[in-house]
Design a protein around this motif. Structure first.
Motif, mmCIF file in Angstrom:
data_model
loop_
_atom_site.group_PDB
_atom_site.id
_atom_site.type_symbol
_atom_site.label_atom_id
_atom_site.label_comp_id
_atom_site.label_asym_id
_atom_site.label_seq_id
_atom_site.Cartn_x
_atom_site.Cartn_y
_atom_site.Cartn_z
ATOM 1 N N VAL A 1 10.040 -0.066 -14.564
ATOM 2 C CA VAL A 1 10.410 -0.677 -13.296
ATOM 3 C C VAL A 1 10.737 0.405 -12.263
ATOM 4 N N ILE A 2 11.618 1.349 -12.630
ATOM 5 C CA ILE A 2 11.971 2.377 -11.647
ATOM 6 C C ILE A 2 10.779 3.275 -11.335
ATOM 7 N N GLY A 3 9.845 3.371 -12.291
ATOM 8 C CA GLY A 3 8.643 4.150 -12.033
ATOM 9 C C GLY A 3 7.847 3.624 -10.866
ATOM 10 N N GLY A 4 7.962 2.323 -10.595
ATOM 11 C CA GLY A 4 7.246 1.736 -9.479
ATOM 12 C C GLY A 4 7.840 2.057 -8.129
ATOM 13 N N LEU A 5 9.096 2.518 -8.121
ATOM 14 C CA LEU A 5 9.767 2.847 -6.852
ATOM 15 C C LEU A 5 10.156 4.322 -6.790
ATOM 16 N N PHE A 6 10.545 4.884 -7.928
ATOM 17 C CA PHE A 6 10.961 6.292 -8.003
ATOM 18 C C PHE A 6 10.121 7.004 -9.064
ATOM 19 N N PRO A 7 8.838 7.208 -8.793
ATOM 20 C CA PRO A 7 7.944 7.725 -9.831
ATOM 21 C C PRO A 7 8.274 9.133 -10.315
ATOM 22 N N HIS A 8 8.729 10.011 -9.424
ATOM 23 C CA HIS A 8 9.039 11.373 -9.863
ATOM 24 C C HIS A 8 10.199 11.376 -10.856
ATOM 25 N N THR A 9 11.209 10.571 -10.596
ATOM 26 C CA THR A 9 12.349 10.479 -11.508
ATOM 27 C C THR A 9 11.898 9.979 -12.877
ATOM 28 N N ALA A 10 11.093 8.927 -12.887
ATOM 29 C CA ALA A 10 10.618 8.375 -14.154
ATOM 30 C C ALA A 10 9.686 9.342 -14.871
ATOM 31 N N LEU A 11 8.863 10.065 -14.129
ATOM 32 C CA LEU A 11 7.959 11.036 -14.753
ATOM 33 C C LEU A 11 8.716 12.179 -15.404
ATOM 34 N N ILE B 1 0.832 -1.202 0.000
ATOM 35 C CA ILE B 1 0.000 0.000 0.000
ATOM 36 C C ILE B 1 0.871 1.258 0.000
ATOM 37 N N ARG B 2 1.963 1.241 0.757
ATOM 38 C CA ARG B 2 2.874 2.398 0.753
ATOM 39 C C ARG B 2 3.395 2.668 -0.652
ATOM 40 N N GLU C 1 14.309 -2.279 0.158
ATOM 41 C CA GLU C 1 14.751 -2.666 1.498
ATOM 42 C C GLU C 1 15.672 -1.610 2.095
ATOM 43 N N ILE C 2 16.628 -1.128 1.307
ATOM 44 C CA ILE C 2 17.580 -0.129 1.783
ATOM 45 C C ILE C 2 16.861 1.138 2.241
ATOM 46 N N LEU C 3 15.829 1.516 1.495
ATOM 47 C CA LEU C 3 15.098 2.747 1.787
ATOM 48 C C LEU C 3 13.970 2.541 2.789
ATOM 49 N N ALA C 4 13.881 1.335 3.353
ATOM 50 C CA ALA C 4 12.864 1.004 4.355
ATOM 51 C C ALA C 4 11.446 1.124 3.810
ATOM 52 N N LEU C 5 11.315 0.914 2.506
ATOM 53 C CA LEU C 5 9.985 0.862 1.903
ATOM 54 C C LEU C 5 9.424 -0.548 1.923
ATOM 55 N N ALA C 6 10.282 -1.514 2.193
ATOM 56 C CA ALA C 6 9.868 -2.908 2.345
ATOM 57 C C ALA C 6 10.808 -3.571 3.335
ATOM 58 N N ASP C 7 10.290 -4.536 4.070
ATOM 59 C CA ASP C 7 11.129 -5.283 4.995
ATOM 60 C C ASP C 7 12.038 -6.236 4.227
ATOM 61 N N SER C 8 13.085 -6.672 4.892
ATOM 62 C CA SER C 8 14.023 -7.628 4.297
ATOM 63 C C SER C 8 13.862 -8.987 4.963
#
Length: 296
Positions: free
Chosen positions: A209-219, A24-25, A261-268
């Protein structure tokens, strides 16, 4: 919906299955960035590792939290009967479109692939995007087969694999396919490394792919390309070469999962075993790349 940036988020997993909170995040990040569309259960979404119930769960969560952003859902499976079940689940969950790749254990023929799309297209009440991904399916579409499939009802888009790096060759490749496909069928590019080239060559959508994690960069890259600013598009993409190098070496899924994981957007760990996130030197390389880039 088949235009602009289509963001492919991860499906983070934990020991219990889908990590709903993390997923959801990620969806909320995409909504806040106002991506053009979201595709769940693509290759980045780990669809091949999930049960039917888990896949339905993912689509339901995406639709519930995507707001006004259209949602496309992957329905690929080995058997046509399973694809039809997944298509029904996607439609019942409120997906705006479906994404279908010709998965197989035995190598498929062109007639078998056409038969798959013919059966599914006639069973749908929402648009279908053809997922051409020979790197995972081991099936290579001919342009002629794409042209046949594009005539089927409800087929609205084709997601093509990476185009040649040379701009002239990339344009020629897109033009060859466009000549065989009806005007109402959108052509889109996958493979983030070559996305800038693909959009400049005439692709209407970046399946990112990067749009799913870094949407502003991809946009930012997508909007520059849509405005016809090929120089800026190429420069922005070139700035991400450190990330592209890791994609080429380790695969985009492992890289973005590790970044989450590194950015704490998902657990490891967040990948389905036996897949593993980057560790050791490779993980440290990614940390350095993320620190050197202003990804958001």
């Amino acid at each position: 919906m088949f235009n602009g940036l289509c963001a492919f988020p991860l499906t983070p997993l934990n020991q219990h299955g889908v990590d709903e909170a993390a997923f959801i995040r990620l969806i909320e990040r995409l909504v806040a960035a106002e991506v053009d569309s979201i595709c769940v259960l693509g290759s980045t979404g780990n669809y091949a590792y999930l049960s039917r119930a888990e896949r339905a769960q993912v689509i339901q969560l995406a639709v519930q939290h995507a707001g006004h952003i259209p949602v496309m859902a992957g329905i690929s499976a080995l058997a046509t009967r399973d694809v039809l079940d997944l298509a029904q689940d996607a439609q019942q969950a409120g997906a705006d479109a479906v994404l279908l790749a010709p998965m197989s254990y035995q190598k498929l023929t062109a007639d078998e692939v056409f038969g798959l799309y013919e059966t599914v297209a006639h069973a749908l009440s929402i648009p279908l995007c053809v997922y051409d991904n020979p790197g995972t399916t081991q099936f290579e579409f001919s342009d002629e087969l794409h042209g046949r499939i594009a005539q089927l009802p409800n087929v609205a888009a084709i997601k093509i694999p990476p185009v040649p790096a040379a701009p002239e060759a990339a344009k020629a490749r897109v033009d060859r396919l466009r000549a065989l496909v009806p005007p109402h069928v959108s052509l889109g590019i996958s493979g983030d490394v070559c996305a800038a080239t693909g959009i400049a060559a005439g692709c209407e959508t970046w399946y990112s792919v990067i749009g799913g994690l870094f949407p502003h960069t991809a946009l930012t890259i997508t909007r520059a390309a849509q405005n016809g600013d090929t120089q800026t598009t190429a420069e922005l993409s070139a700035q991400l070469e450190g990330l592209w190098a890791l994609f080429r070496q380790y695969g985009s899924l492992r890289v973005v999962a590790t970044a989450a994981e590194i950015l704490a957007l998902a657990d490891s760990p967040c990948l389905p075993a036996p897949l593993q996130a980057l560790e050791g030197r490779a993980r440290q390389q990614l940390v350095m790349v993320l620190e050197s880039l202003s990804l958001e």
